[in-house]
Design an enzyme around this catalytic site. Structure first.
Site, short mmCIF file in Angstrom:
data_model
loop_
_atom_site.label_atom_id
_atom_site.label_comp_id
_atom_site.label_asym_id
_atom_site.label_seq_id
_atom_site.Cartn_x
_atom_site.Cartn_y
_atom_site.Cartn_z
N GLY A 337 25.29 35.62 -13.29
CA GLY A 337 25.24 37.00 -13.63
C GLY A 337 24.03 37.82 -13.16
O GLY A 337 24.13 39.00 -12.71
N ALA A 338 22.79 36.82 -13.49
CA ALA A 338 21.67 37.32 -12.90
C ALA A 338 20.68 36.23 -12.76
O ALA A 338 20.94 35.08 -13.38
CB ALA A 338 21.22 38.43 -13.98
N MET A 339 19.40 36.58 -12.30
CA MET A 339 18.44 35.55 -11.96
C MET A 339 17.21 36.02 -12.21
O MET A 339 16.81 36.93 -11.63
CB MET A 339 18.62 34.76 -10.85
CG MET A 339 17.71 33.54 -10.30
SD MET A 339 17.58 32.25 -11.82
CE MET A 339 15.81 31.83 -11.95
N GLU A 340 16.44 35.42 -13.13
CA GLU A 340 15.25 35.90 -13.73
C GLU A 340 14.04 35.66 -12.69
O GLU A 340 13.03 35.76 -13.26
CB GLU A 340 14.48 35.50 -15.12
CG GLU A 340 14.35 34.05 -14.97
CD GLU A 340 15.39 33.05 -15.58
OE1 GLU A 340 16.41 33.59 -15.03
OE2 GLU A 340 15.18 31.92 -16.05
N ASN A 341 13.93 35.65 -11.34
CA ASN A 341 12.93 35.41 -10.51
C ASN A 341 11.72 36.35 -10.90
O ASN A 341 12.01 37.52 -11.01
CB ASN A 341 13.35 35.65 -8.91
CG ASN A 341 14.80 35.16 -8.72
OD1 ASN A 341 14.82 33.99 -8.95
ND2 ASN A 341 15.52 35.88 -8.31
N HIS A 373 17.94 40.63 -21.11
CA HIS A 373 17.85 39.19 -20.87
C HIS A 373 16.74 38.82 -19.77
O HIS A 373 16.12 37.94 -20.01
CB HIS A 373 18.98 38.62 -20.86
CG HIS A 373 19.18 37.10 -20.79
ND1 HIS A 373 19.66 36.31 -21.67
CD2 HIS A 373 18.91 36.17 -19.73
CE1 HIS A 373 19.57 35.01 -21.10
NE2 HIS A 373 19.11 34.90 -20.06
N GLU A 374 17.03 39.28 -18.69
CA GLU A 374 16.10 38.76 -17.42
C GLU A 374 14.60 39.37 -17.75
O GLU A 374 13.89 38.28 -17.32
CB GLU A 374 16.61 39.30 -16.22
CG GLU A 374 18.07 38.95 -16.09
CD GLU A 374 18.58 37.60 -16.18
OE1 GLU A 374 17.40 36.55 -15.95
OE2 GLU A 374 19.72 36.94 -16.56
N GLU A 396 16.87 29.62 -22.46
CA GLU A 396 18.10 30.44 -22.46
C GLU A 396 18.37 31.07 -23.71
O GLU A 396 18.86 32.21 -24.08
CB GLU A 396 19.10 29.66 -21.71
CG GLU A 396 18.92 29.52 -20.12
CD GLU A 396 18.67 30.75 -19.51
OE1 GLU A 396 18.78 31.86 -19.93
OE2 GLU A 396 18.09 30.50 -18.45
#
Ligand SMILES: *[C@@H]1O[C@H](CO)[C@@H](O)[C@H](O)[C@H]1NC(C)=O
Ligand SMILES: *[C@@H]1O[C@H](CO)[C@@H](O)[C@H](O)[C@H]1NC(C)=O
Ligand SMILES: *[C@@H]1O[C@H](CO)[C@@H](O)[C@H](O)[C@H]1NC(C)=O
Ligand SMILES: *[C@@H]1O[C@H](CO)[C@@H](O)[C@H](O)[C@H]1NC(C)=O
Ligand SMILES: [Zn+2]
Length: 936
Positions: A337-341, A373-374, A396
């Site tokens: 869904g998304a990535m917290e880089n 969330h991210e 998570e």
């Protein structure tokens, strides 16, 4: 009072300081601190990973390069990485990137071997080693690439010296493939022109596909990143740009050095995207997306909530946002869904882009919660990081809990915090009640290979993690919980140890039972005798848990409860069973436990109390909080499924829906009835069940007709959801007022494709209903609109709706499209197959399709892909016959040589679920049929 003890909730079970220490402990147990302020101190520099000797696995050899974990001999300090992705194919049609990288590492323990991760990279120059101290570097004897364990092994003639630093320099070329992992490419069309984006997804183990690196989360370092790219494109990375140098043909963008960070949080992107920005104090916030999407204003909503949420988390953690900028970018091809880089968060388009006219309130909620969330990870996860993937749940689960708090700040009128009960607690209960479930925390040695790491990114880690942390926050109180969290960011290691050795033990003891053993209890309250009992809740009572528990499957259970409407002090059930005289009832009293489902457990009562609760629901349902109205339904259905109460008792909890208009109870009932549809929509139960559900929903449909006449939006966020439920269920049960309405809207749209008259929120339901009722013409129209749509969420709605078709040939053709990435993007293939399998007509087609193409699907979509367990669970969830079970076992055996990657556990779970379904159907079909014919 029995042997248990009562605790006044406002005081908390321990004082503020102790509880704060407890949370610090929980975090400290698995967190690496990035704030290594005392870098000059020798002791601090040692990598904090726990394993010092490689753990033997089933591997035949004990050589370090056959181990999945790096030895602790070397510790990376800084990297200097230069990458040049080519957005045009080379002469052979291949998309590639070139790279140079040097890494400075310190030798912690003398060794004559350098093991560094490298996967699918071709070295174009012999790597060189330089000593940074006074002694010369040993000579390189040989270099061996280990493709299975993904290492480059550099064997040296002499040993590296402990305490000395060295620099390893490499030059390499890699493929910029469309495989959604590592450094990869995403493609899209703009004004008929094909565009290519180079982007990254490193988590969990794909940084090694972009450059050689020590690719473990605890191996933190500083990264100096440089990207070469076309002058017409923009280069982005975790930090701000330091210098851009323009040549005629190529631009070189160098970024400021990063903070000390993990490899899995790196990001490099080259695109010709547009952006919008906002500055809050000195912090630069930008949203990037395709030019067309930015010009259409689709980034505005994300930009408008980001600042609010960032400020909220700064207060929440009591730590300023750690970086000078925050970029968020929407990519046409993205697997998760998304990535917290860190500083450059990547999203699927549907998770970031919002169109006022076209997107639904559900799309909006998804965007605000994913952003929250991210952003939560920018501190928790990025600044402090888990030591190894076995503790992923903490990372998570925490983000999945506080995303509700952040989203609530941005949308305070939505009551969004309540929805965690449906979205996380109820959802994960279904999985955690299986004998094949697993504990939140795994043993480090159980999580070794890349596909095992992918497998821990599951519902247990996210949703159970969130549910258990919410329970902790509730019994400690939120003030105490956040205080503990804030301390975790401030204190250094010795202080946590003090905390562990103090009276904090009680909180630690409580949490251990929820974290280290799988599953959860069902608490039975007998209001006649006052006896209260806990038992491990298993959906199939004949199964035994796969693993033993050191706590014997008993928990320390915080029981919040009311007698009638009067709140009672929190009761702690600390043993298997206890006598609590206060829980006896008399007169017209009734007991309700687990108020607002803040506890991670189910509740059962004696028959008398169940009858009283049913009566309250029918006569004065407002006496029961809305979340508990949803809980009663969900608990009853699941207790019935486990054979603990009668199925008819569960069905009776839905009788009051005739007058209910709130979303949560409805959604809970529909979720549970969905199981009845899955089990019975191919049987004679189907007709009477449709009649019953149709009767119940008619009231709701009329309510919304009066309230909105289907022209306006209902005022509340969850009312909008329930309006959609009313339409969807009324149409699917054949209510004529509904089907006519939907047919008219869809026809209007087909007549004038440029003007879509259907309200954004209602589109999913309307499209599905119209396509199910229609044929080739409607389907082809939907396909055409799908291809034309420029808003990703609109595409998603059409894509899901096309799976509602009822003609097998249309569904078979659609299945074929899922393997053609020109038609259905790779990121969407598995979810499309799952949608088709949810359709009773599509189910056998999808199953045949997946079986026939397993090898191809597995190779194309990769053993490491996160969606494999979803695919397997999705296509098998209707299985309820002996024949289907045999097919499933056959499928497992036939494909053992190919494997199931991250879906391995899902296969086992599917077999277990099918077995339970067979028994359940056999036992219940007659009763259920009779009840639906005569529901009382
Ligand atoms: C990084 O590498 C590039 C290319 O080799 C070099 O020009 C640059 O000076 C290096 N930067 C640092 C900080 O080492
Ligand atoms: C790397 O080498 C292999 C084997 O020679 C070759 O098949 C592959 O195309 C190369 N990759 C790149 C990106 O050049
Ligand atoms: C930018 O680069 C210059 C020259 O390489 C260096 O001296 C300076 O420290 C860098 N500044 C930042 C903010 O990274
Ligand atoms: C239960 O949740 C509702 C809705 O969020 C809230 O208004 C109420 O205060 C909660 N009750 C308790 C006891 O926390
Ligand atoms: Zn996350």
């Amino acid at each position: 009072m029995g042997k248990g003890f009562f605790i006044n909730k406002t005081v908390g079970i321990v004082g503020i300081v102790l509880a704060a220490g407890a949370i610090a402990t929980i975090i400290a147990l698995s967190v690496v601190y990035s704030q290594e302020k005392s870098k000059n101190n020798e002791n601090e520099v040692k990598p904090t990973g726990a394993v010092t000797t490689p753990v033997p696995t089933t591997e035949p050899s004990n050589e370090p390069w056959d181990q999945w974990r790096l030895p602790q001999t070397l510790s990376p300090q800084t990297y200097n990485v230069t990458l040049w992705p080519r957005l045009q194919p080379d002469a052979t049609g291949l998309y590639i990137f070139r790279g140079l990288s040097s890494v400075v590492f310190r030798c912690v323990e003398k060794t004559n071997l350098i093991l560094i991760h490298s996967n699918k990279l071709n070295m174009t120059l012999q790597p060189t080693l330089t000593a940074l101290g006074s002694k010369p570097a040993p000579i390189i004897e040989s270099i061996v690439m280990h493709t299975k364990t993904q290492y480059m092994a550099i064997h040296l003639k002499d040993e590296l010296t402990a305490g000395e630093s060295y620099e390893l320099y490499t030059e390499f070329v890699g493929e910029l493939a469309d495989d959604l992992g590592g450094f990869y490419r995403s493609e899209y069309y703009e004004n008929g022109v094909k565009k290519v984006v180079a982007t990254t997804q490193m988590q969990a183990t794909d940084a090694r596909k972009a450059f050689p690196c020590f690719d473990e989360p605890a191996m933190k370092a500083v990264f100096h990143i440089t990207l070469y790219h076309d002058p017409a494109t923009v280069a982005l990375s975790n930090d701000k740009v330091n210098i851009t140098v323009d040549d005629t043909f190529v631009t070189r963008t160098t970024f400021a050095p990063t903070e000390v960070m993990s490899t899995y949080l790196l990001a490099f992107i080259v695109s010709d995207f547009g952006f919008i920005e906002q500055n809050i104090d000195k912090l630069q916030i930008r949203i990037f997306a395709r030019q067309e999407a930015i010009n259409a204003g689709q980034g505005e909503y994300a930009l408008s909530v980001t600042g609010t949420i960032l400020k909220f988390f700064e207060d929440y953690y009591n730590v300023p946002y750690p970086l000078p900028k925050s970029d968020q970018i929407a990519l046409p091809d993205f697997n998760a869904g998304a990535m917290e880089n860190w500083g450059l968060i990547t999203y699927r388009e549907t998770a970031l882009l919002y169109d006022e006219e076209i997107s639904s309130n559900g799309n909006k909620e998804r965007i605000v919660t994913i952003i929250a969330h991210e952003l939560a990870h920018q501190w928790f996860g990025n600044l402090v990081t888990i030591r190894w993937w076995n503790d992923l749940w903490l990372n998570e689960g925490f983000a999945s809990y506080v995303e509700y708090l952040g989203a609530d700040k941005a949308e305070p009128t939505w009551n969004i915090k309540d929805l965690i009960v449906l979205n996380d607690v109820h959802r994960v209960f279904a999985i955690d009640a299986l004998a094949s479930s697993h504990p939140l925390s795994s043993k480090e040695e159980e999580i070794q290979r890349p596909e095992q790491i992918s497998e821990v990114f599951d519902t247990i880690s996210y949703s159970k993690g969130a549910s258990v942390l919410r329970m902790l926050s509730d019994f400690l109180t939120e003030t105490v919980f956040t205080q503990g969290l804030q301390n975790a960011f401030v204190y250094s290691q010795p202080i946590w140890y003090v905390a562990i050795n103090n009276a904090v033990q009680s909180v630690q003891d409580i949490m251990d039972r929820w974290v280290l053993q799988m599953g959860f209890p069902v608490v039975t309250i007998n209001t006649e005798t006052g006896q209260i009992t806990q038992e491990h809740f298993l959906l199939d009572p004949e199964t035994k848990p796969d693993r033993p528990s050191e706590f014997n499957y008993e928990w320390f259970v915080p029981i919040s409860w009311t007698k009638k409407e009067a709140a009672q002090p929190l009761y702690w059930l600390l043993q298997k069973t206890n006598q609590v005289d206060q829980m006896k009832i008399s007169g017209d009293e009734w007991v309700l436990a687990n108020i607002n489902v803040t506890g991670y457990y189910r509740v059962n009562y004696d028959n008398e109390n169940w009858e009283r609760l049913l009566n309250v629901l029918q006569t004065s349902r407002q006496s029961i909080p809305v979340i508990n109205r949803a809980q009663i339904i969900d608990d009853a259905f699941n207790l019935a499924k486990a054979g603990i109460i009668e199925t008819t008792l569960a069905l009776r909890t839905t009788l009051f829906l005739a007058s209910e208009t709130e979303y949560m109870p409805w959604e809970s009932a529909l979720d549970n009835l969905d199981y009845f549809y899955l089990m019975f929509d191919r049987t004679e139960v189907y007709g009477p069940m449709q009649t019953y559900v149709g009767n119940k929903v008619e009231g709701l449909f009329d309510y919304f007709t009066r309230l909105t006449n289907w022209e306006n939006l209902p005022p509340g966020h969850t009312d909008q959801y329930n309006q959609v439920n009313a339409l969807r269920v009324a149409c699917s049960t054949g209510l004529e007022a509904c089907t006519t309405l939907v047919k008219t809207w869809f026809e209007q749209w087909m007549e004038n494709p440029n003007v879509n008259p259907i309200k954004a929120n209602l589109r999913s339901a309307v499209y599905c209903s119209a396509i199910a009722a229609g044929g080739e013409k409607e389907w082809n129209f939907a396909w055409e609109m799908f291809e034309k749509a420029t808003v990703a969420s609109e595409k998603d709605k059409l894509r899901a709706a096309m799976a509602c078709a009822t003609e097998p040939w249309l569904l078979n053709r659609y299945l074929k499209y899922t393997l053609d990435s020109n038609k259905i993007r790779k990121q969407d293939a598995t979810s499309t197959i799952i949608s088709i399998a949810s359709n009773v007509v599509g189910q056998p087609l999808a199953w045949d399709f997946v079986r026939a193409n397993w090898e191809y699907i597995f190779k194309q979509y990769g053993g490491g892909s996160f969606s494999f367990s979803n695919l397997i669970n999705g296509i098998t969830k209707r299985f309820s016959t002996e024949f289907e079970l045999q097919q499933l076992i056959q499928f497992r055996d036939d494909n053992a040589h190919i494997g199931f990657g991250s879906g391995t556990l899902a296969i086992q779970q599917s077999i277990e679920r099918t077995t339970a379904n067979i028994k359940w159907v056999k036992k219940n079909q007659e009763t259920v049929l009779e009840w639906f014919i005569n529901p009382l």
